[in-house]
Write a protein that holds these residues in place. Structure first.
Motif, mmCIF file in Angstrom:
data_model
loop_
_atom_site.group_PDB
_atom_site.id
_atom_site.type_symbol
_atom_site.label_atom_id
_atom_site.label_comp_id
_atom_site.label_asym_id
_atom_site.label_seq_id
_atom_site.Cartn_x
_atom_site.Cartn_y
_atom_site.Cartn_z
ATOM 1 N N PHE A 2 39.089 39.258 22.137
ATOM 2 C CA PHE A 2 38.688 40.457 22.855
ATOM 3 C C PHE A 2 37.593 40.118 23.864
ATOM 4 C CE2 PHE A 2 40.557 42.156 19.015
ATOM 5 C CZ PHE A 2 41.225 43.288 19.455
ATOM 6 N N VAL A 3 37.755 40.616 25.084
ATOM 7 C CA VAL A 3 36.825 40.342 26.177
ATOM 8 C C VAL A 3 36.535 41.650 26.906
ATOM 9 C CG1 VAL A 3 36.454 39.008 28.300
ATOM 10 C CG2 VAL A 3 37.841 38.042 26.475
ATOM 11 N N GLY A 4 35.341 41.765 27.480
ATOM 12 C CA GLY A 4 35.023 42.904 28.332
ATOM 13 C C GLY A 4 34.033 43.884 27.744
ATOM 14 N N LEU A 5 33.560 43.636 26.518
ATOM 15 C CA LEU A 5 32.650 44.560 25.849
ATOM 16 C C LEU A 5 31.313 43.893 25.555
ATOM 17 C CD1 LEU A 5 33.475 44.684 22.086
ATOM 18 C CD2 LEU A 5 34.948 43.419 23.669
ATOM 19 N N ARG A 6 30.335 44.705 25.128
ATOM 20 C CA ARG A 6 29.010 44.173 24.823
ATOM 21 C C ARG A 6 29.019 43.364 23.535
ATOM 22 N NH1 ARG A 6 28.821 49.239 26.657
ATOM 23 N NH2 ARG A 6 27.608 49.663 28.534
ATOM 24 N N GLY A 7 29.782 43.826 22.544
ATOM 25 C CA GLY A 7 29.847 43.118 21.268
ATOM 26 C C GLY A 7 30.049 44.078 20.128
ATOM 27 N N ILE A 8 30.106 43.529 18.917
ATOM 28 C CA ILE A 8 30.223 44.311 17.692
ATOM 29 C C ILE A 8 29.366 43.639 16.627
ATOM 30 C CG2 ILE A 8 32.549 45.136 18.236
ATOM 31 C CD1 ILE A 8 33.602 43.052 16.199
ATOM 32 N N PHE A 36 26.291 43.503 37.668
ATOM 33 C CA PHE A 36 27.011 42.227 37.574
ATOM 34 C C PHE A 36 27.295 41.776 36.146
ATOM 35 C CE2 PHE A 36 24.423 42.071 41.495
ATOM 36 C CZ PHE A 36 25.451 42.050 42.413
ATOM 37 N N GLU A 37 26.721 42.470 35.184
ATOM 38 C CA GLU A 37 26.804 42.028 33.796
ATOM 39 C C GLU A 37 28.244 41.875 33.305
ATOM 40 O OE1 GLU A 37 25.937 44.562 29.904
ATOM 41 O OE2 GLU A 37 24.093 43.997 30.950
ATOM 42 N N ALA A 38 29.055 42.921 33.472
ATOM 43 C CA ALA A 38 30.411 42.917 32.914
ATOM 44 C C ALA A 38 31.279 41.851 33.567
ATOM 45 C CB ALA A 38 31.051 44.287 33.063
ATOM 46 N N HIS A 68 39.208 44.795 27.809
ATOM 47 C CA HIS A 68 38.931 46.224 27.673
ATOM 48 C C HIS A 68 38.150 46.743 28.863
ATOM 49 C CE1 HIS A 68 40.359 47.203 23.575
ATOM 50 N NE2 HIS A 68 40.301 45.889 23.463
ATOM 51 N N ALA A 69 38.648 47.820 29.469
ATOM 52 C CA ALA A 69 38.039 48.581 30.566
ATOM 53 C C ALA A 69 38.418 47.996 31.921
ATOM 54 C CB ALA A 69 36.534 48.686 30.421
ATOM 55 N N ILE A 70 38.422 48.870 32.930
ATOM 56 C CA ILE A 70 38.954 48.475 34.237
ATOM 57 C C ILE A 70 37.992 47.625 35.049
ATOM 58 C CG2 ILE A 70 40.514 50.446 34.335
ATOM 59 C CD1 ILE A 70 38.562 51.784 36.296
ATOM 60 N N GLY A 71 36.695 47.637 34.728
ATOM 61 C CA GLY A 71 35.784 46.720 35.413
ATOM 62 C C GLY A 71 36.105 45.278 35.082
ATOM 63 N N PRO A 72 36.045 44.893 33.800
ATOM 64 C CA PRO A 72 36.454 43.536 33.421
ATOM 65 C C PRO A 72 37.888 43.207 33.826
ATOM 66 C CG PRO A 72 35.191 44.535 31.660
ATOM 67 C CD PRO A 72 35.436 45.621 32.671
ATOM 68 N N ALA A 73 38.770 44.206 33.895
ATOM 69 C CA ALA A 73 40.176 43.953 34.244
ATOM 70 C C ALA A 73 40.354 43.427 35.660
ATOM 71 C CB ALA A 73 41.000 45.230 34.065
ATOM 72 N N LEU A 74 39.313 43.511 36.495
ATOM 73 C CA LEU A 74 39.383 42.927 37.836
ATOM 74 C C LEU A 74 39.745 41.443 37.755
ATOM 75 C CD1 LEU A 74 38.805 43.366 40.922
ATOM 76 C CD2 LEU A 74 36.489 42.534 40.446
ATOM 77 N N LEU A 75 39.390 40.794 36.639
ATOM 78 C CA LEU A 75 39.607 39.356 36.485
ATOM 79 C C LEU A 75 40.920 39.035 35.784
ATOM 80 C CD1 LEU A 75 35.929 38.482 35.646
ATOM 81 C CD2 LEU A 75 37.175 37.787 37.686
ATOM 82 N N THR A 76 41.809 40.016 35.650
ATOM 83 C CA THR A 76 43.114 39.759 35.035
ATOM 84 C C THR A 76 43.899 38.669 35.773
ATOM 85 O OG1 THR A 76 43.185 42.037 34.233
ATOM 86 C CG2 THR A 76 45.260 40.815 34.240
ATOM 87 N N PRO A 77 43.969 38.666 37.115
ATOM 88 C CA PRO A 77 44.669 37.560 37.782
ATOM 89 C C PRO A 77 44.048 36.198 37.474
ATOM 90 C CG PRO A 77 44.361 39.393 39.293
ATOM 91 C CD PRO A 77 43.535 39.700 38.078
ATOM 92 N N PHE A 78 42.719 36.146 37.363
ATOM 93 C CA PHE A 78 42.043 34.898 36.988
ATOM 94 C C PHE A 78 42.477 34.463 35.596
ATOM 95 C CE2 PHE A 78 38.044 32.924 35.201
ATOM 96 C CZ PHE A 78 38.199 31.705 35.849
ATOM 97 N N ALA A 79 42.563 35.421 34.668
ATOM 98 C CA ALA A 79 43.031 35.101 33.319
ATOM 99 C C ALA A 79 44.444 34.536 33.350
ATOM 100 C CB ALA A 79 42.972 36.346 32.439
ATOM 101 N N ARG A 80 45.306 35.107 34.181
ATOM 102 C CA ARG A 80 46.677 34.615 34.277
ATOM 103 C C ARG A 80 46.709 33.206 34.848
ATOM 104 N NH1 ARG A 80 50.792 38.356 34.251
ATOM 105 N NH2 ARG A 80 52.047 36.460 34.118
ATOM 106 N N LEU A 81 45.867 32.951 35.856
ATOM 107 C CA LEU A 81 45.812 31.606 36.430
ATOM 108 C C LEU A 81 45.294 30.576 35.433
ATOM 109 C CD1 LEU A 81 44.531 32.495 39.998
ATOM 110 C CD2 LEU A 81 46.785 31.574 39.409
ATOM 111 N N LEU A 82 44.476 31.033 34.478
ATOM 112 C CA LEU A 82 44.018 30.139 33.406
ATOM 113 C C LEU A 82 45.098 29.920 32.350
ATOM 114 C CD1 LEU A 82 40.379 31.480 32.846
ATOM 115 C CD2 LEU A 82 41.035 29.272 33.848
#
Length: 404
Positions: free
Chosen positions: A19-25, A83-85, A107-121
């Motif tokens: 899980f990525v995109g959150l502060r933590g648990i 810039f945190e997220a 999780h969430a549309i801010g972190p989802a900006l990096l979805t193409p980067f995740a796919r390239l990885l």
């Protein structure tokens, strides 16, 4: 409570999700954080290897630890609202790529900006859309544009999408011509009946206080609630605001100043566990005056305790269908004050008990995790059919799901 462990192996076992995109648990303020804590622990119970990449400033340890079978790994993040997220998500995806998991769940549309980067990885990605964050009052024009881009990248480049409300699912289908599965937020079973020790500590009387729970951010509209509460003029009634701001700023100072200037307002700070349970259970009225929600988790929590509830008439709140007397026009302080007065004057314990039963039946986490696993399994089947090398999906065919 936590057990420190060494970093997990770079070679994951079968059925691994990160899980990525959150502060933590666990017990970290935020709806996404509560959502992921509930789902991750239950996935671990069902045999998945689960890791949450959390932001270092919010976690109780700077080393990896386990909680309910979930590995929580600190990843550096700047303590910056803007810039945190994104910074944390970028680093988290690099860490995740080294783990070679079956899935990464953003999780969430801010972190989802990096979805193409995740796919390239080479990562296989599921994205949960928690709400139209570009509608939040705290963001300026540039930030809102970035969040809109994040929504598009997450919906178009992920292998599968989840929306926490039907409004989100319908919007995604209409605007991006992609499917998303409707899986709402859920609620835990309420804590057993407790004493009132926390209420005694903050000097409030059961049923003689109005409760607000949530982060101190502009879209939660605390100032509206404080101003409406002041109009009641009831010296025996209090308003308890449970929550804090992640980042100190102008709005937090305005809320604190308004609270200090209004007799009967109690700033309780971020509460969890038994203290929060006591606040929900004994509230005379729970109020959510927000201008923006994805799926209002705190409202579900209040309903699960049988608390009388009042909410703004935004779509996310109206979707819970609480009845006309449980809503007020967003931003109308006079109407909010009148609704507060009416709800407090005519409590209905039977209605609260019936709503609690319906909420627990409809929003139990067990069924929600079942649906999430269905999305995971369907995505994995689609991925394996189209990708010759496990763990490296590239930018190939996506798997789409209709809202159900």
């Amino acid at each position: 409570m936590y057990t420190l462990i060494p970093p997990i192996s770079a070679t994951p076992p079968e059925r691994t999700v990160i899980f990525v995109g959150l502060r933590g648990i666990p017990e970290i303020q935020g709806g996404v954080e509560t959502h992921v804590a509930a789902i991750s622990a239950r996935l671990a119970e069902r045999g998945w290897r689960v890791e949450v990449l959390g932001r270092t400033p919010y976690l109780p340890s700077q080393r990896p630890y386990t909680w309910k079978g979930v590995t929580v790994t600190p990843v550096w993040a700047p303590r910056s609202r803007s810039f945190e997220a994104l910074a944390h998500t970028a680093l988290g995806l690099i860490v995740a790529a080294g783990r070679n998991p079956d899935l990464v769940h953003i999780h969430a549309i801010g972190p989802a900006l990096l979805t193409p980067f995740a796919r390239l990885l080479g990562l296989h990605v599921v994205v949960t859309h928690h709400g139209f964050d570009y509608e939040r009052q705290k963001w300026g024009r540039l930030a809102k544009s970035i969040l809109r881009a994040g929504e598009a990248m997450g919906m178009l480049f992920s292998h599968a999408n989840i929306g926490v409300s039907k409004v989100i699912v319908d919007s995604v289908r209409r605007r991006f011509s992609v499917g998303a599965t409707f899986i709402p937020n859920g609620v835990e079973n309420p804590f057993p009946q407790q004493d009132t020790s926390y209420l005694d500590r903050i000097a409030v009387t059961p049923r003689r206080y109005v409760l607000s729970v949530g982060r101190i951010v502009e879209e939660k509209r605390h100032l509206d609630l404080i101003r409406a509460f002041a109009r009641l003029g009831d010296p025996g009634l209090k308003l308890v605001i449970a929550g804090t701001a992640d980042h100190a700023g102008r709005y937090q100072r305005e809320v604190e100043a308004a609270a200090a200037a209004t007799p009967g307002v109690v700033m309780a700070g971020f509460q969890r566990g038994e203290a929060l349970s006591q606040l929900y259970r004994h509230a005379g009225l729970f109020v959510l005056p927000s201008s923006h929600e994805g799926m209002p988790m705190v409202l579900l929590e209040a309903l699960s305790y049988g608390a009388p509830c009042l909410a703004s008439d935004i779509d996310a709140n109206l979707a819970l269908d609480l009845g006309a007397d449980s809503y007020f026009p967003l931003g109308d302080i006079a109407a909010l004050a009148e609704a507060l007065r009416a709800k407090l004057a005519a409590p209905n314990p039977t209605e609260g008990a019936e709503r609690a039963a319906r909420v627990l039946d409809s929003f139990g986490w067990g069924a929600i995790v079942d649906r999430t696993m269905e999305v995971y399994e369907s995505a994995l089947l689609g991925w394996k059919a189209s990708s010759p090398r496990r763990g490296r999906a590239g930018l190939g065919r996506r798997v789409e799901f209709g809202g159900r």
